[in-house]
Design an enzyme around this catalytic site. Structure first.
Site, mmCIF file in Angstrom:
data_model
loop_
_atom_site.group_PDB
_atom_site.id
_atom_site.type_symbol
_atom_site.label_atom_id
_atom_site.label_comp_id
_atom_site.label_asym_id
_atom_site.label_seq_id
_atom_site.Cartn_x
_atom_site.Cartn_y
_atom_site.Cartn_z
ATOM 1 C CB CYS A 145 -23.470 72.772 42.183
ATOM 2 S SG CYS A 145 -22.941 71.563 41.147
ATOM 3 C CG ASP A 195 -19.888 61.510 37.091
ATOM 4 O OD1 ASP A 195 -20.937 62.251 37.132
ATOM 5 O OD2 ASP A 195 -19.092 61.385 37.723
ATOM 6 N NE ARG A 209 -14.494 71.454 37.455
ATOM 7 C CZ ARG A 209 -15.630 70.836 37.796
ATOM 8 N NH1 ARG A 209 -16.800 71.474 37.470
ATOM 9 N NH2 ARG A 209 -15.560 69.865 38.890
ATOM 10 C CE LYS A 219 -13.537 65.308 37.611
ATOM 11 N NZ LYS A 219 -14.014 65.782 38.738
ATOM 12 C CG ASN A 220 -14.666 61.788 39.953
ATOM 13 O OD1 ASN A 220 -14.152 63.095 40.039
ATOM 14 N ND2 ASN A 220 -15.995 61.749 39.618
ATOM 15 N NE ARG A 260 -22.726 67.780 43.135
ATOM 16 C CZ ARG A 260 -21.619 67.273 42.349
ATOM 17 N NH1 ARG A 260 -21.657 68.024 41.350
ATOM 18 N NH2 ARG A 260 -20.909 66.174 42.713
HETATM 19 C C1 UD1 Z 1 -19.179 62.371 43.176
HETATM 20 C C2 UD1 Z 1 -18.214 62.644 42.034
HETATM 21 C C3 UD1 Z 1 -19.204 62.943 40.910
HETATM 22 C C4 UD1 Z 1 -20.301 62.036 40.871
HETATM 23 C C5 UD1 Z 1 -21.023 61.626 41.979
HETATM 24 C C6 UD1 Z 1 -21.994 60.924 41.884
HETATM 25 C C7 UD1 Z 1 -15.998 63.259 42.630
HETATM 26 C C8 UD1 Z 1 -14.810 64.379 42.724
HETATM 27 N N1 UD1 Z 1 -17.164 63.540 42.102
HETATM 28 O O1 UD1 Z 1 -19.602 63.517 43.497
HETATM 29 O O2 UD1 Z 1 -18.452 63.114 39.673
HETATM 30 O O3 UD1 Z 1 -21.430 62.482 39.676
HETATM 31 O O4 UD1 Z 1 -19.952 61.299 42.902
HETATM 32 O O5 UD1 Z 1 -21.694 59.573 41.644
HETATM 33 O O6 UD1 Z 1 -15.857 62.017 43.013
HETATM 34 N N2 UD1 Z 1 -25.882 64.364 48.736
HETATM 35 C C9 UD1 Z 1 -26.654 64.709 49.969
HETATM 36 N N3 UD1 Z 1 -25.825 65.072 51.050
HETATM 37 C C10 UD1 Z 1 -24.503 65.115 51.218
HETATM 38 C C11 UD1 Z 1 -23.875 64.591 50.093
HETATM 39 C C12 UD1 Z 1 -24.507 64.385 49.036
HETATM 40 O O7 UD1 Z 1 -27.977 64.985 49.940
HETATM 41 O O8 UD1 Z 1 -24.193 65.456 52.252
HETATM 42 C C13 UD1 Z 1 -26.657 64.058 47.597
HETATM 43 C C14 UD1 Z 1 -26.305 64.571 46.520
HETATM 44 O O9 UD1 Z 1 -26.936 65.864 46.295
HETATM 45 C C15 UD1 Z 1 -26.408 63.786 45.264
HETATM 46 C C16 UD1 Z 1 -26.159 62.322 45.958
HETATM 47 O O10 UD1 Z 1 -26.245 62.525 47.427
HETATM 48 O O11 UD1 Z 1 -27.864 63.734 45.003
HETATM 49 C C17 UD1 Z 1 -24.894 61.772 45.516
HETATM 50 O O12 UD1 Z 1 -23.950 62.703 45.889
HETATM 51 P P1 UD1 Z 1 -22.405 62.071 45.968
HETATM 52 O O13 UD1 Z 1 -22.370 60.777 45.897
HETATM 53 O O14 UD1 Z 1 -21.906 62.915 47.442
HETATM 54 O O15 UD1 Z 1 -21.567 63.081 45.129
HETATM 55 P P2 UD1 Z 1 -20.108 63.741 45.367
HETATM 56 O O16 UD1 Z 1 -19.064 62.965 45.961
HETATM 57 O O17 UD1 Z 1 -20.275 65.188 45.245
#
Ligand code: UD1
Length: 428
Positions: free
Chosen positions: A121, A311, A403, A22-23, A126
């Site tokens: 969320c 995850d 999901r 999915k991701n 996030r």
């Molecule tokens: C993706 C995965 C999710 C997984 C996560 C971490 C998808 C669709 N989802 O989510 O299943 O749990 O990676 O492996 O691929 N952060 C910031 N600022 C930002 C973006 C992120 O501070 O602009 C922080 C987030 O709050 C979190 C950390 O960085 O604490 C990691 O998040 P991120 O790797 O971005 O997760 P997603 O891409 O949302």
């Protein structure tokens, strides 16, 4: 509202085919916005989040052809040759945070985009600041107004050096896609290294992008004026794989996981082997069973890839709840990602949370209880606990499960699990 009933105590035995990730699929689908030619994706799972991304792309004017059949064959084809909108509305973004992945591609291809802020969320705040500051470094003008990210790049995006202060999967993906069509060279430093990033990079390269370094923490992209169509097969889902590995272990079963990629799960497998799980890669995927008797309490800390995936944290906690001895589980990626703890406790688990760490004292046997899914991975941890528990567990709010886990009841039932879905209303 659907619920799932599981009677525990049956060791799972048989073969499960691992679905497409999915991701990995979600950013690949967003990448279809980068070209006017057709992007064909094989091995896309049939899941609620995939349907949400299809709905969003459809709203933007992408023509979608779904040729998938239930055995996993057939492709999903996307043609973004006549985009009609650049707005990702609140209703869709609120359902699925990954909707923000259309921002980079839209901005790069059309020079403007409006994407609703994802908002609160269940697993923490996030933010998307890393996505936005990266795009700003590439010359985008960004304004936050009326709950929307309003981004413009009237003179086009320009290559830049982007240093991420934190590792972010989504921000790395958004920036890779934006940089593919920008003018000049972009270097993403402290980039995420997840297998899904490498999958996206491989697809972008087959679309004509000039990109190097995916899988390391520095990715270099030389922008090109346009990209072409391509055909790409999505990697198998490593989180689904890890979940079924733990399903075999918690139920004291013996499963063959077809199509699994052990190279995407080195750290989790190292920890699981330490806990007493036998994992044997073979030419079709891998075989998993308990090495010798009860599992042993083992500590983990979640980290960005190649560390232990956040995850898989909830599932590992369910497993440790039935192990001999204690384990310390520390969550470093997301705040508030212990929402499964009260539910597991209702099933007899002994878990104490201290800040970002949970101390789990293993019990001989969990007991069935009515429980509530709170997010995707939390919900599957309750399924695992129920497989091992004494009696019938009733899991409510299973839409969270839908999901991310393709045909989960069918897959588990084929291996002997006593699991059934009912469509009753939870209030009845
Ligand atoms: C993706 C995965 C999710 C997984 C996560 C971490 C998808 C669709 N989802 O989510 O299943 O749990 O990676 O492996 O691929 N952060 C910031 N600022 C930002 C973006 C992120 O501070 O602009 C922080 C987030 O709050 C979190 C950390 O960085 O604490 C990691 O998040 P991120 O790797 O971005 O997760 P997603 O891409 O949302």
């Amino acid at each position: 509202m659907d619920k799932i009933k599981i009677t525990g105590g049956v060791p799972l035995k048989g073969t499960i085919r691992i679905s497409g990730s999915k991701n990995a699929a979600l950013p690949l689908m967003a990448a279809s916005l980068l070209t006017s030619e057709t992007l064909r994706l094989d091995n896309v799972p049939q899941l609620a989040d995939i349907r949400t991304m299809c709905e969003l792309l459809d709203l933007l004017g992408v023509s979608i052809e779904d040729n998938r059949v239930s055995d996993g064959s057939g492709d999903l084809a996307f043609a973004a040759n006549s985009l009609t909108s650049t707005v990702a509305p609140y209703d869709l973004v609120r359902k699925m945070r990954a909707s923000v992945l259309v921002l980079g591609p839209l901005l790069a291809r059309l020079g403007h985009a409006e994407v609703s802020l994802p908002g609160g969320c269940a697993i923490g705040t996030r933010p998307v600041d890393l996505h936005l500051s990266g795009l700003e470094a590439m010359g985008a003008e960004i304004e936050l107004a009326e709950g929307y990210i309003k981004a413009r790049a009237p003179k086009g995006l320009k290559g830049a050096e982007v240093l991420f202060s934190n590792v972010s999967v989504g921000a790395t993906e958004n920036l890779m896609m934006a940089a593919a069509l920008a003018e000049g060279e972009t270097r993403l430093v402290n980039a995420a290294r997840e297998p899904e990033i490498v999958d996206l990079a491989n697809c972008l390269v087959s679309m004509g992008a000039q990109l190097e370094g995916a899988g390391s923490d520095v990715i270099t992209i030389k922008g090109v004026p346009s990209l072409n169509g391509a055909r790409h097969s999505v990697i198998p889902d490593r989180i689904e794989t890890g979940t079924f590995v733990m399903a075999a272990a918690i139920s004291d079963g013996d499963l063959q996981l077809e199509g699994a990629r052990p190279d995407h799960l080195e750290k989790p497998f190292q920890v699981l082997r330490q806990a007493g799980v036998a994992i044997e890669p073979n030419d079709k995927g891998l075989r998993v069973y308990r090495a010798n008797g009860p599992l042993q309490g083992t500590d983990i800390m979640t980290e960005a890839f190649p560390g232990f995936a956040t995850d898989l944290q909830a599932q590992f906690m369910a497993l440790m709840a039935t192990a001999e001895g204690a384990s310390m589980i520390t969550e470093t990626i997301f705040e508030n990602r212990f929402m499964h703890v009260p539910e597991l406790t209702r099933m007899g688990a002994d878990i104490t949370v201290h800040g970002a760490s949970a101390l789990v004292r293993g019990q001989k046997r969990l007991k069935a209880a009515p429980v509530m899914a709170t997010d995707l991975r939390a919900s599957v941890s309750l399924v695992l606990a129920a497989l091992a528990a004494e009696g019938e567990t009733e899991l409510n709010r299973v839409y969270h499960l839908d999901r991310g886990y393709e045909r989960i009841e069918e897959k588990l039932a084929t291996c002997g699990a006593s699991i059934a879905r009912s469509k009753e209303d939870i209030s009845s």
